[in-house]
Design a protein around this motif. Structure first.
Motif, short mmCIF file in Angstrom:
data_model
loop_
_atom_site.label_atom_id
_atom_site.label_comp_id
_atom_site.label_asym_id
_atom_site.label_seq_id
_atom_site.Cartn_x
_atom_site.Cartn_y
_atom_site.Cartn_z
N ALA A 31 51.83 50.29 34.57
CA ALA A 31 51.83 49.10 34.36
C ALA A 31 53.40 48.68 34.33
O ALA A 31 54.25 49.15 34.21
N PHE A 32 53.30 47.29 34.87
CA PHE A 32 54.54 46.64 35.07
C PHE A 32 54.36 45.08 34.96
O PHE A 32 53.44 44.58 35.27
N GLU A 33 55.68 44.53 34.84
CA GLU A 33 55.66 43.18 34.75
C GLU A 33 55.34 42.55 36.08
O GLU A 33 55.84 42.99 37.14
N ASP A 34 54.57 41.34 36.28
CA ASP A 34 54.36 40.53 37.50
C ASP A 34 55.68 39.98 37.70
O ASP A 34 56.44 39.27 36.88
N ILE A 35 55.95 39.76 39.10
CA ILE A 35 57.17 39.14 39.47
C ILE A 35 57.26 37.65 39.27
O ILE A 35 58.23 36.93 39.30
N LYS A 36 55.93 37.03 39.19
CA LYS A 36 55.84 35.72 39.03
C LYS A 36 55.08 35.26 37.82
O LYS A 36 53.74 35.01 38.05
N PRO A 37 55.61 35.46 36.64
CA PRO A 37 54.60 35.71 35.44
C PRO A 37 54.03 34.14 35.25
O PRO A 37 54.51 33.00 35.50
N ILE A 41 53.64 36.77 28.72
CA ILE A 41 53.59 38.22 28.95
C ILE A 41 52.36 38.20 30.09
O ILE A 41 51.41 37.55 29.87
N HIS A 42 52.86 38.72 31.37
CA HIS A 42 52.09 38.83 32.48
C HIS A 42 52.51 40.23 32.84
O HIS A 42 53.44 40.32 33.71
N VAL A 43 51.54 41.18 32.71
CA VAL A 43 51.89 42.73 33.04
C VAL A 43 50.63 42.95 33.92
O VAL A 43 49.27 42.53 34.00
N LEU A 44 50.85 43.79 35.24
CA LEU A 44 49.83 44.41 35.94
C LEU A 44 49.44 45.60 35.62
O LEU A 44 50.50 46.51 35.48
N VAL A 45 48.50 46.26 35.74
CA VAL A 45 48.02 47.63 35.53
C VAL A 45 47.44 47.93 36.74
O VAL A 45 46.29 47.47 37.02
N THR A 91 40.55 40.36 37.11
CA THR A 91 41.16 40.97 38.26
C THR A 91 40.57 40.08 39.43
O THR A 91 39.57 39.54 39.08
N ASN A 92 41.32 39.97 40.46
CA ASN A 92 40.83 39.35 41.68
C ASN A 92 40.62 40.10 42.46
O ASN A 92 41.00 41.27 43.00
N SER A 93 39.23 39.91 43.13
CA SER A 93 38.81 40.92 44.11
C SER A 93 38.29 40.21 45.56
O SER A 93 37.49 39.24 45.59
N ALA A 97 38.43 35.13 45.78
CA ALA A 97 39.37 35.17 44.61
C ALA A 97 40.75 35.05 44.98
O ALA A 97 41.55 35.36 43.80
N HIS A 98 41.15 35.14 46.08
CA HIS A 98 42.38 35.12 46.61
C HIS A 98 43.51 36.44 46.31
O HIS A 98 44.43 36.19 45.75
N GLN A 99 42.64 37.36 46.17
CA GLN A 99 43.36 38.57 46.05
C GLN A 99 44.53 38.74 47.16
O GLN A 99 44.25 38.77 48.34
N GLU A 100 45.69 38.96 46.63
CA GLU A 100 46.85 38.98 47.54
C GLU A 100 47.58 40.40 47.66
O GLU A 100 47.77 40.55 48.91
N VAL A 101 47.27 41.37 46.54
CA VAL A 101 47.72 42.62 47.02
C VAL A 101 46.73 43.45 46.96
O VAL A 101 45.77 43.66 46.23
N MET A 102 46.37 44.04 48.00
CA MET A 102 44.93 44.90 48.31
C MET A 102 45.26 46.41 47.69
O MET A 102 44.71 47.13 48.31
N PHE A 104 44.00 47.83 44.00
CA PHE A 104 43.22 47.36 42.82
C PHE A 104 44.23 47.32 41.60
O PHE A 104 45.10 48.01 41.34
N HIS A 105 44.11 46.08 40.94
CA HIS A 105 44.93 45.92 39.82
C HIS A 105 44.32 44.74 38.72
O HIS A 105 43.59 43.87 39.19
N VAL A 106 44.65 45.05 37.61
CA VAL A 106 44.23 44.00 36.57
C VAL A 106 45.70 43.44 35.97
O VAL A 106 46.54 43.94 35.85
N HIS A 107 45.43 42.02 35.58
CA HIS A 107 46.31 41.18 35.13
C HIS A 107 46.09 41.25 33.50
O HIS A 107 45.22 41.04 33.22
N ILE A 108 47.14 41.35 32.86
CA ILE A 108 47.08 41.22 31.46
C ILE A 108 47.94 39.98 30.91
O ILE A 108 49.21 40.07 31.36
P1 5GP Z 1 46.47 39.01 43.16
O1 5GP Z 1 46.23 37.51 43.65
O2 5GP Z 1 46.34 40.11 44.14
O3 5GP Z 1 45.47 39.29 41.91
O4 5GP Z 1 47.72 38.92 42.62
C1 5GP Z 1 48.88 40.00 43.00
C2 5GP Z 1 50.02 39.66 41.85
O5 5GP Z 1 51.23 40.57 42.25
C3 5GP Z 1 50.66 38.29 41.58
O6 5GP Z 1 50.48 37.78 40.46
C4 5GP Z 1 52.14 38.69 42.23
O7 5GP Z 1 52.92 37.65 41.56
C5 5GP Z 1 52.18 39.98 42.13
N1 5GP Z 1 53.27 40.43 42.84
C6 5GP Z 1 53.43 40.60 44.30
N2 5GP Z 1 54.53 41.07 44.85
C7 5GP Z 1 54.89 41.60 43.64
C8 5GP Z 1 56.22 42.52 43.64
O8 5GP Z 1 56.81 42.87 44.48
N3 5GP Z 1 56.61 43.03 42.26
C9 5GP Z 1 55.80 42.72 41.06
N4 5GP Z 1 55.93 43.08 39.90
N5 5GP Z 1 54.63 41.72 41.27
C10 5GP Z 1 54.45 41.38 42.32
#
Ligand code: 5GP
Length: 114
Positions: A31-37, A41-45, A91-93, A97-102, A104-108
């Protein structure tokens, strides 16, 4: 459905090729902080295994991986003292849902009224 790309950004974070602000690490999850919160609090697991999406995870992960993953989600929320005030898990899938990172992750999300 995409096949898993081992060079996606979260795979690189798991390999310590890219830094992250770690909140929790277990045998099966990180689990780590989202880079664009999007909230105070915006954490990805993420699971440590190579799963593209929630569907991929549910179909392909072992019961142990699934169990540990959701326990990690709960542990992160408690660590951040979210259960009392409330929080959102999502979770975006896939495309719609515009999943950006392929990977699997959940946003908290929490820390304010959402
Ligand atoms: P998705 O749309 O796939 O559900 O969200 C991907 C999330 O990953 C976005 O909220 C975005 O800000 C975050 N993210 C993208 N690249 C990085 C990174 O390099 N580091 C971190 N900590 N978060 C990232």
């Amino acid at each position: 459905m995409h096949s898993y790309d081992s060079n996606n950004i979260f795979a690189r974070i798991l390999r310590n090729e890219i830094p992250c602000k770690k909140i929790l690490e277990t045998e099966y999850a990180l689990a780590f902080e989202d880079i664009k919160p999007q909230a105070p609090i915006h954490v990805l697991v993420i699971p440590k295994g190579p799963f593209v999406s929630i569907d991929d995870f549910i179909k392909g992960a072992t019961s142990k991986e699934i169990n540990h993953f959701w326990h990690a989600v709960g542990e992160v929320a408690r660590k951040l003292k979210l259960p009392e005030s409330g929080y959102r898990v999502l979770t975006n899938s896939g495309r719609d849902a515009h999943q950006e990172v392929m990977h699997f992750h959940v946003h908290i999300l929490g820390g304010r009224s959402l």
